[in-house]
Design an enzyme around this catalytic site. Structure first.
Site, PDB file in Angstrom:
ATOM      1  N   GLU A   1       0.843  -1.199   0.000  1.00  0.00           N
ATOM      2  CA  GLU A   1       0.000   0.000   0.000  1.00  0.00           C
ATOM      3  C   GLU A   1       0.879   1.250   0.000  1.00  0.00           C
ATOM      4  OE1 GLU A   1      -2.227  -0.714   3.578  1.00  0.00           O
ATOM      5  OE2 GLU A   1      -3.079  -2.556   2.769  1.00  0.00           O
TER       6      GLU A   1
ATOM      7  N   GLU B   1      -4.433  -6.466   3.475  1.00  0.00           N
ATOM      8  CA  GLU B   1      -3.182  -7.137   3.832  1.00  0.00           C
ATOM      9  C   GLU B   1      -3.231  -8.641   3.603  1.00  0.00           C
ATOM     10  OE1 GLU B   1      -4.599  -4.709   5.486  1.00  0.00           O
ATOM     11  OE2 GLU B   1      -3.044  -3.165   5.487  1.00  0.00           O
TER      12      GLU B   1
ATOM     13  N   HIS C   1       0.324   1.189  16.271  1.00  0.00           N
ATOM     14  CA  HIS C   1       1.480   1.432  15.411  1.00  0.00           C
ATOM     15  C   HIS C   1       2.807   1.157  16.124  1.00  0.00           C
ATOM     16  CE1 HIS C   1      -1.543   3.579  13.055  1.00  0.00           C
ATOM     17  NE2 HIS C   1      -0.683   3.740  12.083  1.00  0.00           N
TER      18      HIS C   1
END
Ligand SMILES: Cc1ncc(C[n+]2csc(CCOP(=O)(O)OP(=O)(O)O)c2C)c(N)n1
Ligand SMILES: [Mg+2]
Lengths: 326, 354
Positions: A29, A60, A129
């Site tokens: 991506e 994904e 993250h």
């Protein structure tokens, strides 16, 4: 040879791979015109074109599964997952197929793919993250897991991963992406995939770490040196398979070992190293093996992430406790 | 040959970009309170976004996702929901969250890296912001099953981006919602971009709404920059679902007038020309023009609203800035209903007590 950052070293290795291996393709991506959200794939689209540098739809599981299909048919896909926090849909493909294809077909088909992802905390990133879940992949038979900790090792280990005939999960400690610069020769030389790197020889204690925690580990070793403690520092680098020979040899000399990892401690890579030391090196130990890890909690959001990640102080504390055993 | 389904996708708009009605208007277009509420929310959200982006620049919060240009979607969805309904939001719909009871201080805490941002007890049982794209679609379906199971007259609204529709989770959720006839409304904010990937590179289908056809549920397209269209059609879908008529997929066409987040630089992949061409569709001046033409909005009201919003936001910002971080051991305190003993010792060691 110029001094470059780890992210630039990753980019350099990708360029080198693409230039020399016509079977290599890159997908993920935002990896095309945007050059990846961390800029790992900058200029690849311009140089190698949209047939080999493939911006994918947002999915994904598809990215990993398509890479399996490509690899089974002789291509060498290097797929990027934008953050490790979004790799879990790909887990199905990596566990059920990538790691098993060779075995299921008794070698008729294989899966020479690389799945790259930035991982780890310390950059004040949003929720999801910052985790370090390398152990999930290290647990899976048939996969390799590689984590560089410096620009030179990122370059050499990524080239090795690209050329490896089996699936490799290549995790990049994003806190280190721009932390340091090193001279990296773009000579196409790969580093070995099954070997630890002894970054600092020492005789009093063995410190084993990988990824971004190498930074705190080396700081701790310097501090210890100033206090007269001679620590050996090992960068594990290949998380699976683990080069136990180097670690056992080191601990055979020092008799003490502290393992430092950002990940939660339960069922972690550190647990595996400790278990192997207990099995194969117990007789050379003067003190219990210690793990300095993240806690077994959800990684806190960034306002408190510093309390989660092992600090130099926590490493030093563990080392001191280990040294207290006569 | 067996003919199964042939379809057309309806496109709905009430206000043209210049604020003129495009045709017949729904009753809410004459409802001053509703129009004022929608407008207030959009202006508030825009000012909040602007402030938050500045706060990111000065290190007061972390990465932030603005909804510049897409405010009509959050406003229309938030206003169309009843208090007891349930929202499953993405990370870009601050306007809807304000209607749901989240305060600026909550959202700043969240983007400032503090879990308490999603803890406001006044919010009821709405889901927290969802970062792993599309994963919340199935939660929304599960929640819709739960309310249906208990015979509650409640509806679940799930917000997702155009990029998010490429993930299996999205299709899996609407497919199930169709089979189980769930009270679910999925609203796509089609802002044309998923970071650097344009809508045309996500899917070859001409509309995202038609993905509903494959799930056997109704799918419509609306002008997502027309707050009246969003409010009207989302409310209609919600009330349909409430009355047992099942799920709807709504594709709201908008445009991301901002960078993806503060960590993004859209000039790398998007032309200024394209960006500029979309400014004329901005939902905020559109509603303002309409209200002015209806004689229900004046310069004075505008000035007052701007001042009021800025003052309210500033108070909230100060609240956030004055907040103390949670104690480090808080990372253990909401992990399980009861902390297992083994973790108790980790907690003590974190506190330096071991
Ligand atoms: C599963 C997953 N993959 C990747 C990301 C990283 N990411 C965050 S936002 C985004 C693009 C989302 O695009 P879209 O769904 O159109 O929503 P928008 O941001 O435009 O509102 C990506 C790839 C993520 N958050 N989750
Ligand atoms: Mg989008």
């Amino acid at each position: 040879m110029s001094d470059i950052t780890m992210i630039e070293a990753v980019n350099l290795a990708l360029h080198h791979g693409m230039e020399h291996d016509p079977a290599m393709v890159i997908l993920g991506e935002d990896i095309g015109i945007n050059g990846g959200v961390f800029r790992a794939t900058v200029d690849l689209l311009g140089r190698f074109g949209p047939e080999r540098v493939l911006d994918t739809p947002l999915a994904e599981n598809m990215i990993a599964g398509v890479a399996v299909g490509m690899a089974a048919q002789g291509l060498h896909p290097v797929a990027e997952i934008q953050f490790m926090g979004f790799i879990y849909p790909a887990l199905d493909q990596m566990v059920s197929h990538a790691g098993r294809l060779r075995n299921r077909t008794r070698g008729r088909l294989s899966c020479p793919m690389v799945l790259r992802a930035p991982y780890g905390g310390g950059i004040h990133a949003p929720e999801h993250h910052s985790e370090s879940t390398e152990a999930l992949f290290a647990h899976i038979p048939g996969l390799r897991v590689v984590i560089p900790s410096s620009p030179t090792r990122a370059y050499g280990l990524l080239l090795a991963s690209i050329r490896n005939p089996d699936p490799v999960i290549f995790l990049e400690p994003k806190r280190v992406y721009r932390l340091m610069k090193q001279g990296v020769k773009d000579n196409g030389e790969a580093l070995p995939l099954d070997t630890c790197f002894v970054l600092r020889p020492g005789s009093d204690i063995t410190l084993v770490s990988w990824g971004a925690m190498m930074h705190e580990t080396q700081l701790a070793a310097e501090q210890l040196a100033s206090e007269g403690v001679d620590a050996e520092v090992i960068d594990l680098a290949t998380i699976k398979p683990i080069d136990m020979e180097t670690i056992l040899e080191s601990v055979g000399r020092t008799g003490r070992c502290v393992i430092i990892q950002e990940a939660a401690s339960t069922c972690s890579v550190g647990s595996e190293i400790a278990a192997r030391l207990a099995e194969e090196g117990l007789m050379s130990l003067f003190a219990p093996i210690r793990r300095v890890s993240g806690y077994d909690t959800v990684m806190p959001m960034f306002r408190n992430e510093k309390h989660y990640m092992p600090s130099t102080e926590r490493i030093l504390q563990a080392v001191k406790e280990t040294l207290e055993y006569a | 040959m067996i003919k199964t389904t042939s379809f057309e996708i309806a496109y709905h708009q009430f206000l043209q970009p210049n604020g003129e009605p495009s045709g017949g208007l729904p009753p809410l277009a004459r409802d001053t309170d509703t129009l004022h509420a929608l407008y207030h929310n959009m202006v508030f959200t825009r000012l909040y976004d602007e402030r938050a982006v500045n706060m990111q620049r000065t290190g007061q919060i972390g990465t932030f996702a603005s909804s510049l240009g897409q405010e009509a979607i959050g406003a229309g969805v938030g206003h169309a929901m009843q208090p007891d309904d349930i929202i499953a939001p993405s990370f870009r719909e601050s306007g809807a969250l304000f209607f749901r009871g989240f305060r600026v201080r909550d959202l700043l805490l969240y983007w400032g890296g503090d879990e308490r941002g999603m803890s406001n007890p006044d919010v009821g049982d709405d889901f927290p912001i969802c970062v792993p794209i599309s994963t919340h679609c199935t939660h929304a379906a599960g929640a819709a099953f739960a309310v249906k199971y208990r015979n509650e007259p409640r509806v679940v609204v799930c917000l997702i981006g155009d990029g998010g529709t490429s993930k299996g989770d999205f299709y899996e959720a609407i497919n199930l919602a169709g089979v189980w006839n769930l009270p679910l409304v999925v609203v796509i904010n089609n802002n044309q971009w998923a970071i650097s990937v344009p809508r045309s590179m996500q899917t070859k289908t001409e509309t995202l709404a038609q993905k509903a056809i494959a799930a056997g549920i109704p799918g419509i397209q609306i002008d997502g920059n027309d707050p009246i269209a969003v409010r009207h059609h989302v409310a209609e879908a919600i009330e349909n679902a409430r009355h047992g008529n099942g799920p709807t997929l709504i594709e709201a066409i908008s445009y991301r007038l901002c960078h993806h987040t503060t960590a993004d630089d859209a000039t790398r992949y998007r032309s200024d020309k394209e960006l500029e061409a979309h400014r004329q569709y901005d939902p905020v001046p559109r509603l303002r023009t309409y209200m002015t033409q209806q004689g229900i909005w004046s310069e004075e009201q505008e000035t007052q609203l701007q001042t009021d919003c800025k003052t309210a936001i500033e108070q909230e910002v100060q609240h956030y800035l004055a907040s103390e971080p949670q104690p480090p051991e808080s990372m253990f305190d909401s992990l399980y209903a009861t902390l297992p003993g083994e973790l108790e010792s980790q907690r003590r060691s974190l506190m330096g007590k071991e």
